[in-house]
Scaffold this active site. Structure first.
Site, PDB file in Angstrom:
ATOM      1  N   SER A  66       0.793  -1.242   0.000  1.00 57.62           N
ATOM      2  CA  SER A  66       0.000   0.000   0.000  1.00 57.62           C
ATOM      3  C   SER A  66       0.818   1.282   0.000  1.00 57.62           C
ATOM      4  O   SER A  66       0.242   2.371  -0.060  1.00 57.62           O
ATOM      5  CB  SER A  66      -0.952   0.014   1.200  1.00 57.62           C
ATOM      6  N   LYS A  81       0.025   3.842  -2.623  1.00 59.30           N
ATOM      7  CA  LYS A  81      -0.996   4.886  -2.525  1.00 59.30           C
ATOM      8  C   LYS A  81      -0.402   6.295  -2.424  1.00 59.30           C
ATOM      9  O   LYS A  81      -1.136   7.280  -2.569  1.00 59.30           O
ATOM     10  CB  LYS A  81      -1.915   4.590  -1.340  1.00 59.30           C
ATOM     11  N   SER A  89      -5.661   3.428   4.784  1.00 57.12           N
ATOM     12  CA  SER A  89      -5.152   2.722   3.596  1.00 57.12           C
ATOM     13  C   SER A  89      -6.250   1.987   2.849  1.00 57.12           C
ATOM     14  O   SER A  89      -6.102   0.831   2.455  1.00 57.12           O
ATOM     15  CB  SER A  89      -4.045   1.732   4.007  1.00 57.12           C
ATOM     16  N   LYS A 105       3.438   6.530   4.743  1.00 53.24           N
ATOM     17  CA  LYS A 105       2.515   5.481   4.341  1.00 53.24           C
ATOM     18  C   LYS A 105       3.014   4.097   4.727  1.00 53.24           C
ATOM     19  O   LYS A 105       4.174   3.760   4.529  1.00 53.24           O
ATOM     20  CB  LYS A 105       2.294   5.530   2.827  1.00 53.24           C
TER      21      LYS A 105
END
Length: 364
Positions: A58, A61, A112, A213
């Site tokens: 993720s 992202k 997320s 992130k």
């Protein structure tokens, strides 16, 4: 064509200016690949397998959010569709509900949400496939040569990978985008009846942490990209496939801020030299740096600043006009070029008439 002259202006001796902790060695991590990078200069402070292509989960992202910010408007109204509701981490969207793009970005970067990623990509790209193509175009523009995106969420897929170096460059770029930086640093946010929490635990536990992130899939393992800023120096850490990522990031930052100091090699507006001027109301002009340049250094490292400029300038000259450049180097390696500009205007001198011209004017 005017010849260029190289004039050495100064040597910034930085011996002894960094804390004695600089002597410590870089920490080892449990990551398959990792990097610690200075965001401002791009200098890699330490790392391992920094260009190995791996699944990134993720942390994908980060790019999804950037492309969305470049192609959409925060106030856009977006309708959730059934096919947006993907497996894995989620902000728990419901088909048919309407949210703003800004609300979806909070759902993308804090919990997320894979559902938020699909919804954003479909809206901003005119379809998920077109949006992913834009993600890859952006990666190419940023010089991410070991990166390929196959979806906006980071779910395991063939042809979906990056490397620690590329992700650090992406993170440094992303943190210069004010809206991205604001959302990535948010610990909790209310979206309708939802209270969204940021998965990045370091925001609450690590001094100076401002993002970024988290990620996890079975194939990628634990992935983490973070940003930390202290005393004006911003560092980026990336770990890929690392079971002890929280502790490893904390250790990397403690090393980075102890072993390196952010030094100003060139100061914007500071006058460096005089250059001769031909045909002007004055015979020389002061030249100054057009911008500042900072670089992280350890004890014992020296930054050399030299200038390249024409041997002679011709009036008129405007204040701020670039006429040369300052070159910053270390150990024989060029680090940066900074414009060297006129610190003041120089008007052209009035042309003097010859004896013949003066006689002609009188006789007409």
């Amino acid at each position: 064509m005017q010849r260029k002259a190289a004039l050495v202006l100064m040597v910034c001796s930085l011996l002894g200016c960094v804390d004695c902790a600089a002597a410590q060695s870089a920490p080892q991590t449990g990551a398959e690949a990792f990097i610690l990078m200075d965001a401002g200069s791009g200098r890699v402070l330490t790392g391992k397998n920094t260009e190995r292509e791996l699944a990134i989960a993720s942390t994908t992202k980060i790019m999804t959010a950037l492309v969305a910010l470049e192609t959409g408007d925060l106030s856009d109204k977006v309708t959730v569709k059934q096919n947006h509701l993907k497996v894995g981490s989620s902000m728990y969207l419901r088909a048919g509900e309407v949210l703003t793009l800004e609300e979806l970005l909070y759902g993308l970067l804090l919990p997320s949400g894979n559902d938020a990623a699909e919804c954003i990509a479909d809206h901003c790209g005119g379809g998920v496939e077109r949006f992913v193509a834009r993600m890859n175009e952006k990666a190419a523009a940023l010089g991410m040569t070991h990166t390929s995106f196959a979806n906006p969420s980071g779910l395991d897929a063939q042809g979906h990978y990056s490397c620690a170096l590329d992700m650090a460059r992406l993170a440094a770029y992303a943190m210069r985008e004010p809206t991205f930086a604001r959302i990535a640093a948010t610990r909790t946010a209310a979206v309708g009846e939802r209270m969204l929490g940021n998965h990045n635990k370091l925001l609450a536990s690590l001094e100076g942490c401002t993002g970024l992130k988290t990620g996890y899939t079975d194939n990628a393992g634990r992935t983490l990209v973070t940003c930390c800023e202290r005393d004006g120096m911003r560092l980026i850490a990336v770990t890929l496939n690392d079971r002890s990522d929280w502790a490893d990031h904390a250790a990397l930052y403690e090393y980075g801020f102890a072993a390196f100091a952010r030094k100003r090699a060139v100061a914007r507006g500071e006058e460096y030299t005089l250059a001769p001027v031909r045909g002007g109301t004055q015979t020389s002009v002061s030249l100054a740096a057009g911008e500042s340049f900072f670089y992280p250094v350890t004890a014992g490292e020296e930054l050399l600043v030299s200038a390249r400029l024409p041997e002679e300038l011709t009036a008129p000259l405007a204040a701020g006009q670039a006429v040369g450049e300052l070159i910053v180097s270390m150990d024989g390696e060029e680090l940066a070029r900074v414009p060297l500009v006129c610190a003041e205007p120089v008007a052209a001198a009035e042309k003097k008439q010859s004896l013949f011209e003066r006689l002609f004017d009188r006789t007409g």
